[in-house]
Write a protein that holds these residues in place. Structure first.
Motif, PDB file in Angstrom:
ATOM      1  N   LYS A 506       0.817  -1.213   0.000  1.00  0.00           N
ATOM      2  CA  LYS A 506       0.000   0.000   0.000  1.00  0.00           C
ATOM      3  C   LYS A 506       0.849   1.261   0.000  1.00  0.00           C
ATOM      4  O   LYS A 506       0.327   2.362   0.066  1.00  0.00           O
ATOM      5  N   LEU A 507       2.144   1.097  -0.049  1.00  0.00           N
ATOM      6  CA  LEU A 507       3.034   2.254  -0.088  1.00  0.00           C
ATOM      7  C   LEU A 507       4.057   2.070  -1.200  1.00  0.00           C
ATOM      8  O   LEU A 507       4.316   0.957  -1.649  1.00  0.00           O
ATOM      9  N   SER A 508       4.605   3.167  -1.650  1.00  0.00           N
ATOM     10  CA  SER A 508       5.691   3.122  -2.617  1.00  0.00           C
ATOM     11  C   SER A 508       6.998   3.145  -1.831  1.00  0.00           C
ATOM     12  O   SER A 508       7.369   4.175  -1.270  1.00  0.00           O
ATOM     13  N   PRO A 509       7.698   2.013  -1.721  1.00  0.00           N
ATOM     14  CA  PRO A 509       8.834   1.922  -0.793  1.00  0.00           C
ATOM     15  C   PRO A 509      10.040   2.740  -1.251  1.00  0.00           C
ATOM     16  O   PRO A 509      10.622   2.490  -2.290  1.00  0.00           O
ATOM     17  N   GLU A 510      10.395   3.722  -0.447  1.00  0.00           N
ATOM     18  CA  GLU A 510      11.595   4.521  -0.726  1.00  0.00           C
ATOM     19  C   GLU A 510      12.804   3.971   0.022  1.00  0.00           C
ATOM     20  O   GLU A 510      13.942   4.233  -0.355  1.00  0.00           O
ATOM     21  N   PHE A 511      12.529   3.227   1.092  1.00  0.00           N
ATOM     22  CA  PHE A 511      13.594   2.596   1.885  1.00  0.00           C
ATOM     23  C   PHE A 511      13.339   1.095   1.943  1.00  0.00           C
ATOM     24  O   PHE A 511      12.237   0.660   2.273  1.00  0.00           O
ATOM     25  N   ILE A 512      14.349   0.302   1.601  1.00  0.00           N
ATOM     26  CA  ILE A 512      14.302  -1.149   1.753  1.00  0.00           C
ATOM     27  C   ILE A 512      15.582  -1.565   2.467  1.00  0.00           C
ATOM     28  O   ILE A 512      16.680  -1.179   2.055  1.00  0.00           O
ATOM     29  N   LEU A 513      15.453  -2.318   3.549  1.00  0.00           N
ATOM     30  CA  LEU A 513      16.647  -2.793   4.230  1.00  0.00           C
ATOM     31  C   LEU A 513      16.408  -4.152   4.865  1.00  0.00           C
ATOM     32  O   LEU A 513      15.275  -4.535   5.149  1.00  0.00           O
ATOM     33  N   SER A 514      17.494  -4.863   5.024  1.00  0.00           N
ATOM     34  CA  SER A 514      17.469  -6.172   5.680  1.00  0.00           C
ATOM     35  C   SER A 514      17.438  -5.967   7.183  1.00  0.00           C
ATOM     36  O   SER A 514      18.081  -5.064   7.723  1.00  0.00           O
ATOM     37  N   PHE A 515      16.657  -6.830   7.884  1.00  0.00           N
ATOM     38  CA  PHE A 515      16.625  -6.777   9.345  1.00  0.00           C
ATOM     39  C   PHE A 515      16.381  -8.193   9.849  1.00  0.00           C
ATOM     40  O   PHE A 515      15.282  -8.732   9.696  1.00  0.00           O
ATOM     41  N   ASP A 516      17.431  -8.801  10.411  1.00  0.00           N
ATOM     42  CA  ASP A 516      17.340 -10.181  10.871  1.00  0.00           C
ATOM     43  C   ASP A 516      16.856 -11.055   9.713  1.00  0.00           C
ATOM     44  O   ASP A 516      17.359 -10.939   8.599  1.00  0.00           O
ATOM     45  N   ASN A 517      15.863 -11.934   9.940  1.00  0.00           N
ATOM     46  CA  ASN A 517      15.324 -12.759   8.858  1.00  0.00           C
ATOM     47  C   ASN A 517      14.113 -12.092   8.195  1.00  0.00           C
ATOM     48  O   ASN A 517      13.173 -12.771   7.774  1.00  0.00           O
ATOM     49  N   TYR A 518      14.162 -10.774   8.089  1.00  0.00           N
ATOM     50  CA  TYR A 518      13.048 -10.017   7.546  1.00  0.00           C
ATOM     51  C   TYR A 518      13.572  -8.925   6.607  1.00  0.00           C
ATOM     52  O   TYR A 518      14.772  -8.670   6.529  1.00  0.00           O
ATOM     53  N   PHE A 519      12.630  -8.287   5.919  1.00  0.00           N
ATOM     54  CA  PHE A 519      12.935  -7.075   5.162  1.00  0.00           C
ATOM     55  C   PHE A 519      12.023  -5.961   5.668  1.00  0.00           C
ATOM     56  O   PHE A 519      10.832  -6.185   5.939  1.00  0.00           O
ATOM     57  N   ILE A 520      12.573  -4.767   5.778  1.00  0.00           N
ATOM     58  CA  ILE A 520      11.817  -3.585   6.173  1.00  0.00           C
ATOM     59  C   ILE A 520      11.600  -2.717   4.932  1.00  0.00           C
ATOM     60  O   ILE A 520      12.547  -2.441   4.187  1.00  0.00           O
ATOM     61  N   CYS A 521      10.343  -2.302   4.714  1.00  0.00           N
ATOM     62  CA  CYS A 521      10.011  -1.368   3.642  1.00  0.00           C
ATOM     63  C   CYS A 521       9.360  -0.140   4.281  1.00  0.00           C
ATOM     64  O   CYS A 521       8.525  -0.272   5.191  1.00  0.00           O
ATOM     65  N   ALA A 522       9.718   1.035   3.808  1.00  0.00           N
ATOM     66  CA  ALA A 522       9.149   2.253   4.387  1.00  0.00           C
ATOM     67  C   ALA A 522       9.105   3.355   3.344  1.00  0.00           C
ATOM     68  O   ALA A 522       9.844   3.317   2.341  1.00  0.00           O
ATOM     69  N   ASN A 523       8.233   4.330   3.578  1.00  0.00           N
ATOM     70  CA  ASN A 523       8.236   5.516   2.729  1.00  0.00           C
ATOM     71  C   ASN A 523       8.573   6.739   3.571  1.00  0.00           C
ATOM     72  O   ASN A 523       8.639   6.681   4.802  1.00  0.00           O
ATOM     73  N   SER A 524       8.797   7.866   2.920  1.00  0.00           N
ATOM     74  CA  SER A 524       9.235   9.065   3.630  1.00  0.00           C
ATOM     75  C   SER A 524       8.137   9.648   4.505  1.00  0.00           C
ATOM     76  O   SER A 524       8.416  10.472   5.377  1.00  0.00           O
ATOM     77  N   LEU A 525       6.872   9.225   4.298  1.00  0.00           N
ATOM     78  CA  LEU A 525       5.768   9.737   5.106  1.00  0.00           C
ATOM     79  C   LEU A 525       5.698   9.075   6.479  1.00  0.00           C
ATOM     80  O   LEU A 525       4.901   9.490   7.325  1.00  0.00           O
ATOM     81  N   LEU A 533      10.574 -13.829   5.001  1.00  0.00           N
ATOM     82  CA  LEU A 533      11.257 -14.317   3.802  1.00  0.00           C
ATOM     83  C   LEU A 533      10.337 -15.112   2.881  1.00  0.00           C
ATOM     84  O   LEU A 533      10.774 -15.572   1.828  1.00  0.00           O
ATOM     85  N   LYS A 534       9.068 -15.258   3.253  1.00  0.00           N
ATOM     86  CA  LYS A 534       8.078 -15.832   2.349  1.00  0.00           C
ATOM     87  C   LYS A 534       7.232 -14.752   1.686  1.00  0.00           C
ATOM     88  O   LYS A 534       6.341 -15.057   0.898  1.00  0.00           O
ATOM     89  N   GLY A 535       7.514 -13.498   2.042  1.00  0.00           N
ATOM     90  CA  GLY A 535       6.761 -12.392   1.467  1.00  0.00           C
ATOM     91  C   GLY A 535       5.512 -12.029   2.241  1.00  0.00           C
ATOM     92  O   GLY A 535       4.703 -11.219   1.769  1.00  0.00           O
ATOM     93  N   ASN A 536       5.332 -12.598   3.438  1.00  0.00           N
ATOM     94  CA  ASN A 536       4.161 -12.283   4.259  1.00  0.00           C
ATOM     95  C   ASN A 536       4.402 -11.010   5.056  1.00  0.00           C
ATOM     96  O   ASN A 536       5.495 -10.812   5.613  1.00  0.00           O
ATOM     97  N   LEU A 537       3.375 -10.164   5.131  1.00  0.00           N
ATOM     98  CA  LEU A 537       3.459  -8.974   5.969  1.00  0.00           C
ATOM     99  C   LEU A 537       3.225  -9.387   7.419  1.00  0.00           C
ATOM    100  O   LEU A 537       2.172  -9.926   7.755  1.00  0.00           O
ATOM    101  N   VAL A 538       4.210  -9.167   8.283  1.00  0.00           N
ATOM    102  CA  VAL A 538       4.113  -9.641   9.665  1.00  0.00           C
ATOM    103  C   VAL A 538       3.920  -8.506  10.664  1.00  0.00           C
ATOM    104  O   VAL A 538       3.493  -8.747  11.797  1.00  0.00           O
ATOM    105  N   SER A 539       4.227  -7.284  10.268  1.00  0.00           N
ATOM    106  CA  SER A 539       3.959  -6.142  11.146  1.00  0.00           C
ATOM    107  C   SER A 539       3.980  -4.860  10.338  1.00  0.00           C
ATOM    108  O   SER A 539       4.602  -4.799   9.269  1.00  0.00           O
ATOM    109  N   SER A 540       3.290  -3.856  10.837  1.00  0.00           N
ATOM    110  CA  SER A 540       3.291  -2.543  10.187  1.00  0.00           C
ATOM    111  C   SER A 540       2.950  -1.479  11.216  1.00  0.00           C
ATOM    112  O   SER A 540       2.230  -1.742  12.182  1.00  0.00           O
ATOM    113  N   PHE A 541       3.491  -0.298  11.030  1.00  0.00           N
ATOM    114  CA  PHE A 541       3.185   0.808  11.927  1.00  0.00           C
ATOM    115  C   PHE A 541       3.461   2.128  11.210  1.00  0.00           C
ATOM    116  O   PHE A 541       4.093   2.159  10.152  1.00  0.00           O
ATOM    117  N   ASP A 542       2.975   3.210  11.790  1.00  0.00           N
ATOM    118  CA  ASP A 542       3.114   4.528  11.200  1.00  0.00           C
ATOM    119  C   ASP A 542       3.787   5.446  12.207  1.00  0.00           C
ATOM    120  O   ASP A 542       3.280   5.662  13.314  1.00  0.00           O
TER     121      ASP A 542
END
Length: 582
Positions: A506-525, A533-542
Motif C-alpha cells: 500500500k506504499l511506494s517503498p523509498e527505503f528497503i533494508l534487511s533486518f534479521d530474517n526479515y525485510f523492512i520497507c518504508a516511505n518518507s511519510l 522471507l516468504k513475502g508475508n506482511l508480519v507487522s506494520s506501523f506509522d
C-alpha cells in the motif's frame, strides 16, 4: 544443480544452472518404480514434439548412475495453485489472461494430436514478466497421442488424471480433446471463485461431475457465466468444440470487462493486508542541521550535509541507545555519499565531475585522502571490513568497472571497459553482485552477475523485470528484495530454489533494508512494513513523521532520522518484528 524446487507424485524437480551460460533449467527426476522407462520416454517425445511459448520446453535428457532427468525450461513463479491459494488475489483481468495463455498452449497441443488429460493448477507453471505472468502447460505424464491410441482399449481408469478436474466421460475410461476443455472449465472456475465446483471424497467428486450442475456464481459477468456453463457441460458435444474457440470466448470476456486497474497496481485485486503492531520509540538526539546523509556501523553514526561531516559514537546499555561522543569535521568539497564499514566510514565528495574519496577510522578519528578520479556519474560499494572497494565510472564516452584493494590501491581484477552497472550490492567480505541492463536485448530485463573479491565472476541470472533498490538479506543471503519500477510492488527473490514473487504494497517503498530474517520497507511519510522471507506482511506501523533516512542497527533495532518541527531528530525503533526479544 542448485536445490530442490518441488516434489510430485512421480518424482522430484530440481533447479539447476548451466555452468557456461548461467541459464536456469529444471531437472525432473522421475522415480523408476512409479514412472516406467516407457512412460518417461513417451513424455520426453511428446514434449520434444511441442514448440509453443505456453508449453514447457524440453531441452533433453540427463543421466547419472542412479537417476535420470528430464531437462526443461525453468519457471520462476511456481504453479497456478500457488496463486489460487495466495491471500492476495489476482484481478480478474490477470486471471483471464492466464487462461488465454493456457488455452493458446492447449490449442497447439491438440493440433499435434495430443490429449493432455490432467489439466489442473498444479500442472500450470508461471514465469514472471513485465506484463504480469506467462503461463505454461507442464506434466504430460498421462497424455495420450490420438493416432497411437486408436484401437487400444480405453475402458480403463488407470492413469486418467485427477478426479477433481476430470470430465464425466473420463470416469468411464473415455477421453477426447473435449475432456481437456472440461478440465479447463474447472481450472477457470477455481481461479475465479477460489474453490472447485465439486469437492469431498473421490466418490463424492465423481458423483458431482456425473450428476450435478456446477453452481455458477451470479456475481460473475454474464458472459463469463455462459463460458463456464459451456465449458462444464456434461456432454462433450455441448462444450466448446476446440481450445481455440474457448480462447476466443475468453478474449470476448476480457473486452467486455469494466474493471478499473490502478497504474501502480495493475495485476492484483488489492494489497497485502495491514498487520498493525506496537513498537517502542525513543528520541536519541536532536540535530541543529538537516543532514541528508545518515549511515551507521557497529559503533558510530555518520552524518553529512554539504561539506559538514559529523560522527556520533554510541553505546547500547540495557537495551537503550546512548550517545557517548560527537565530533564535527569540515571536508574540502561537497559530500556526495557515505559508505560505512565495520571500523569506519568512506566519504565521497563530488564537485562537478571531480570525485575525491576519503576514509576515517574509528581508532584514529583522522580523515585520510584515499583516491580521486573524474566522472560524470559513478557507483561505488565497499566491503564490510573496509579492505576493498568496487568502483564503476561513467565519464562521458568511457565506462569502466574495477575492484580496488584499498591499502595500496592496486586493482584486484583487470579493469572492465564499457561496463557500467545499475547497482552494486556487497554480499559479504568476499562477494558482491552487479545488476545491469542490456537495452539492445530488452530494456525490461535485469541481469545479475556475482563476483568474488579476487575478481572472479560466477552465476548469472536474468530476471524479466525492471528492478531497482536491490537489497540482500544479510542473515540469509539467498534472499533479495527489490522494487519493481513504475509500480508499488516489491519483488522477493530466492536463489535456492530460484523463485520470484511480486508483493503489492500500500506504499511506494523509498527505503528497503534487511533486518534479521526479515525485510523492512518504508516511505518518507513514516509508514513502515515488515515482510518475512516468504513475502508475508508480519507487522506494520506509522511513525507519523517524515523519515529522512532509515538504518538497521546490528539487527537489534532500527534507527531513523526524522523531521520534527523543522528539526532533525534521531530516534530508535524497537520491537519492529514479531516475537522480537528487543
Amino acid at each position: 544443480m542448485l536445490s530442490l524446487a518441488g516434489e510430485g507424485q512421480f518424482g522430484k524437480v530440481y533447479s539447476a544452472i548451466h555452468r557456461q551460460t548461467g541459464e536456469l533449467f529444471a531437472l525432473k527426476q522421475l522415480d523408476a518404480q512409479k514412472f516406467s522407462t516407457k512412460k518417461f520416454l513417451r513424455e520426453t517425445r511428446i514434449l520434444l514434439s511441442l514448440d509453443h511459448e505456453n508449453i514447457i520446453r524440453c531441452q533433453g535428457l540427463e543421466h547419472s548412475k542412479k537417476h535420470r532427468f528430464l531437462v526443461t525450461e525453468y519457471c520462476d513463479s511456481g504453479t497456478l495453485r500457488d496463486f489460487i491459494d495466495s491471500s492476495i488475489s489476482l484481478n480478474i483481468e490477470q486471471k483471464l489472461k492466464i487462461i488465454v495463455d493456457i488455452l493458446s498452449g492447449l490449442s497447439s497441443v491438440h493440433l499435434k494430436g495430443i490429449i493432455h488429460r490432467d489439466l489442473k493448477p498444479e500442472n500450470i507453471l508461471l514465469t514472471v514478466s513485465p506484463n504480469g505472468w506467462v503461463a505454461k502447460i507442464s506434466d504430460f505424464g498421462v497424455a495420450k497421442i490420438e493416432s497411437e491410441d486408436k484401437g487400444n482399449d480405453t475402458n480403463s481408469l488407470g492413469d486418467t488424471g485427477s478426479p477433481a478436474y476430470m470430465a464425466p466421460e473420463q470416469f468411464y475410461g473415455k477421453y477426447s480433446y473435449s475432456s481437456d476443455i472440461y478440465g479447463m472449465g474447472i481450472v477457470l472456475y477455481e481461479l475465479l471463485t477460489g474453490k472447485r465446483p465439486f469437492s469431498g471424497s473421490p466418490k463424492e467428486i465423481m458423483i458431482g461431475h456425473l450428476n450435478y450442475l456446477p453452481d455458477i456464481p451470479s456475481d460473475l459477468p454474464p458472459l463469463l457465466q455462459d463460458t463456464l456453463k459451456m465449458a462444464l457441460a456434461k456432454l462433450p458435444s455441448h462444450r466448446f468444440r476446440t481450445a481455440k474457440e474457448m480462447k476466443a470466448q475468453i478474449l470476448r470476456c476480457l473486452l467486455a470487462l469494466e474493471t478499473v486497474t490502478t497504474e501502480k497496481n495493475p495485476f492484483f485485486d488489492g494489497y497485502v493486508k495491514d498487520v498493525s503492531s506496537n513498537f517502542d520509540s525513543d528520541t536519541i538526539d536532536i540535530l541543529d542541521d538537516y543532514f541528508t546523509l545518515f549511515v551507521v556501523n557497529e559503533s558510530c553514526f555518520y552524518f553529512a550535509y554539504q561539506n559538514t561531516f559529523l560522527i556520533k559514537e554510541y553505546q547500547i546499555i540495557d537495551n537503550k541507545l546512548i550517545i557517548k561522543s560527537s565530533k564535527t569535521y569540515q571536508i574540502d568539497g561537497t559530500i556526495f555519499d557515505l559508505k560505512p564499514f565495520n571500523n569506519g566510514c568512506f566519504i565521497i565528495t563530488k564537485d562537478i565531475n571531480n570525485v575525491r574519496c576519503y576514509s576515517i577510522n574509528l581508532f584514529s578519528n583522522e580523515i585520510t585522502f584515499i583516491y580521486s578520479f573524474c566522472a560524470d556519474n559513478f557507483l561505488s560499494a565497499i566491503a564490510p571490513n573496509g579492505n576493498w572497494l568496487t568502483l564503476a565510472i561513467n565519464d562521458k564516452l568511457d565506462k569502466t568497472f574495477q575492484l580496488i584493494k584499498l591499502d595500496d590501491l592496486t586493482c584486484l581484477m583487470p579493469e572492465i571497459e564499457d561496463f557500467f552497472p545499475k547497482e552494486i550490492i556487497i554480499l559479504d567480505q568476499g562477494h558482491g553482485l552487479v545488476s545491469f541492463e542490456q537495452k539492445e536485448i530488452n530494456k525490461n530485463y535485469s541481469f545479475w552477475k556475482f563476483f568474488t573479491r579476487k575478481g572472479d565472476w560466477y552465476n548469472n541470472y536474468c530476471l524479466d523485470l525492471p528492478l531497482e533498490n536491490i537489497k540482500v538479506n544479510q542473515k540469509n543471503k539467498n534472499y533479495f528484495l527489490a522494487r519493481e519500477k513504475f509500480t508499488d510492488y516489491v519483488v522477493l527473490i530466492n536463489l535456492k530454489p530460484f523463485q520470484v514473487k511480486r508483493i503489492p504494497l500500500k506504499l511506494s517503498p523509498e527505503f528497503i533494508l534487511s533486518f534479521d530474517n526479515y525485510f523492512i520497507c518504508a516511505n518518507s511519510l513514516g509508514k513502515v512494513l515488515c515482510l518475512d522471507l516468504k513475502g508475508n506482511l508480519v507487522s506494520s506501523f506509522d511513525l507519523e513523521k517524515k523519515i529522512i533516512k532509515l538504518n538497521n542497527l546490528n539487527n537489534q533495532m532500527l534507527v531513523a532520522s526524522v523531521l520534527v518541527n523543522d528539526k532533525c531528530h534521531i530516534i530508535s525503533l524497537k520491537n519492529v518484528i514479531p516475537f522480537s526479544k528487543n
